[in-house]
Design an enzyme around this catalytic site. Sequence first.
Site, short mmCIF file in Angstrom:
data_model
loop_
_atom_site.label_atom_id
_atom_site.label_comp_id
_atom_site.label_asym_id
_atom_site.label_seq_id
_atom_site.Cartn_x
_atom_site.Cartn_y
_atom_site.Cartn_z
CB CYS A 27 -3.40 -2.85 -1.33
SG CYS A 27 -2.61 -4.01 -0.20
CG HIS A 65 0.25 -1.95 -4.37
ND1 HIS A 65 0.67 -1.58 -3.12
CD2 HIS A 65 -0.26 -3.19 -4.23
CE1 HIS A 65 0.44 -2.57 -2.26
NE2 HIS A 65 -0.13 -3.56 -2.92
CE1 TYR A 111 1.06 -12.62 -2.72
CE2 TYR A 111 2.93 -11.93 -1.40
CZ TYR A 111 1.83 -11.62 -2.18
OH TYR A 111 1.49 -10.30 -2.40
CG ASP A 161 -2.44 -8.86 -0.61
OD1 ASP A 161 -1.52 -9.55 -1.08
OD2 ASP A 161 -2.32 -7.65 -0.40
CG HIS A 162 0.47 -10.20 2.28
ND1 HIS A 162 1.14 -9.18 2.90
CD2 HIS A 162 0.80 -10.13 0.97
CE1 HIS A 162 1.85 -8.51 2.00
NE2 HIS A 162 1.65 -9.07 0.82
CG HIS A 218 -3.69 -6.42 -3.81
ND1 HIS A 218 -2.38 -5.97 -3.73
CD2 HIS A 218 -3.84 -6.93 -5.04
CE1 HIS A 218 -1.78 -6.20 -4.90
NE2 HIS A 218 -2.64 -6.77 -5.70
C1 DNO Z 1 3.32 -7.40 -1.67
C2 DNO Z 1 2.74 -6.80 -2.88
C3 DNO Z 1 3.56 -5.65 -3.42
C4 DNO Z 1 3.00 -5.23 -4.77
C5 DNO Z 1 3.71 -4.07 -5.39
C6 DNO Z 1 2.95 -3.60 -6.61
O1 DNO Z 1 2.95 -8.43 -1.26
O2 DNO Z 1 1.43 -6.42 -2.68
O3 DNO Z 1 4.89 -6.02 -3.54
O4 DNO Z 1 3.08 -6.30 -5.66
O5 DNO Z 1 3.88 -3.04 -4.52
O6 DNO Z 1 3.78 -2.89 -7.44
#
Ligand code: DNO
Length: 348
Positions: free
Chosen positions: A234, A196, A320, A306-307, A261
């Site tokens: 991401c 990530h 989330y 993602d978020h 992501h």
């Molecule tokens: C946050 C996530 C991160 C991710 C870590 C992966 O929302 O995208 O905390 O899980 O960095 O190791």
Amino acid sequence: MKMTFRWYGEKDCIPLSYIKEIQGMTGVVTAVYDVPVGEVWPLERLQRLLALSNAAGLSMEVIESVPVHEDIKLGKPTRDRYIEAYRQNILNCGKVGVKCICYNFMPVFDWLRTDLRFKHADGATSLAYDHAALAAADPENLHLPGWDESYSPAELSALLAAYRGMTHEKLFENLVYFLNAVMPACNAAGVNMAIHPDDPPWDVFGLPRIVCREADYDRLFAAVPNPHNGITFCTGSLGAGRFNDLPAMAAKYAKRIYFAHLRQLKYTNGTDFYENGHQTAAGNVDVYAIVRALVENGFDGYVRPDHGRNIWGEDAKPGYGLYDRALGAAYLCGLFEAVEKELQTKEA
Ligand code: DNO
């Protein structure tokens, strides 16, 4: 592409049955959350998560994250013990059908934000980042929202002291050492490691961050060419760096991106930003162009919204919630379908 959804295990307030009701959803992304970093996850715990997911009609092929112990990042003599546990975790994940492990190599702190409930004009809330506010914070006495305070003040102090003098170069060497040591387990288990990016993609509190831009990936793949060494792409983390051309990076690494992501953010001042709903028009990340670049270049990995924002009065874990991530998943499924069909028509 396989659409997935992050599920925080049995303590998640979002039940698996709701996740399954999001059309197009194939599986969950989850983890064993209560075993201390550096220890082996009991196989039964993974088996239980798998059984629960499967009973809900969902697969469990991605783990996010198996965290990396700080001694590994620091390159301490004790790292080999923790690496051995990590290898065992990879093997155990392989036993329950996991194909991809998401992890990061950020010293001490994972993602950092300064506001978890940034208010939008329409009433929604989202995560936001204000560089001046972060710079003004004392890392030894951190009360940033979202920072889970997993260390006591004394532990945090000792950890920050241990990193004093850590360079980008040394941290990179430690990452390469770690990856070379776990690659045989990945080969045996058929599991891909997907790093990530650092979030935000620049140094924080004087701690080096080394997975921020294209050149970092080039260097990483040159050092560890094994195909099990791959990327969690991401778009929010990399996208916070205005220097990153995300569609170009998605195209270049499409076959090495095992997990994506996909999310949105909107730049405010300088390096500041707030997060938003997934649509391209909602911010500065060209989600459409990224999906297109992925599809056109043979991406065949897992995707998760993602978020998202907190909307419709939902008071979920910031980033989330169910609603906006479900909207995001539907939007992303639509983009993938359109781009994939367009490409098939062209090829026919
Ligand atoms: C946050 C996530 C991160 C991710 C870590 C992966 O929302 O995208 O905390 O899980 O960095 O190791």
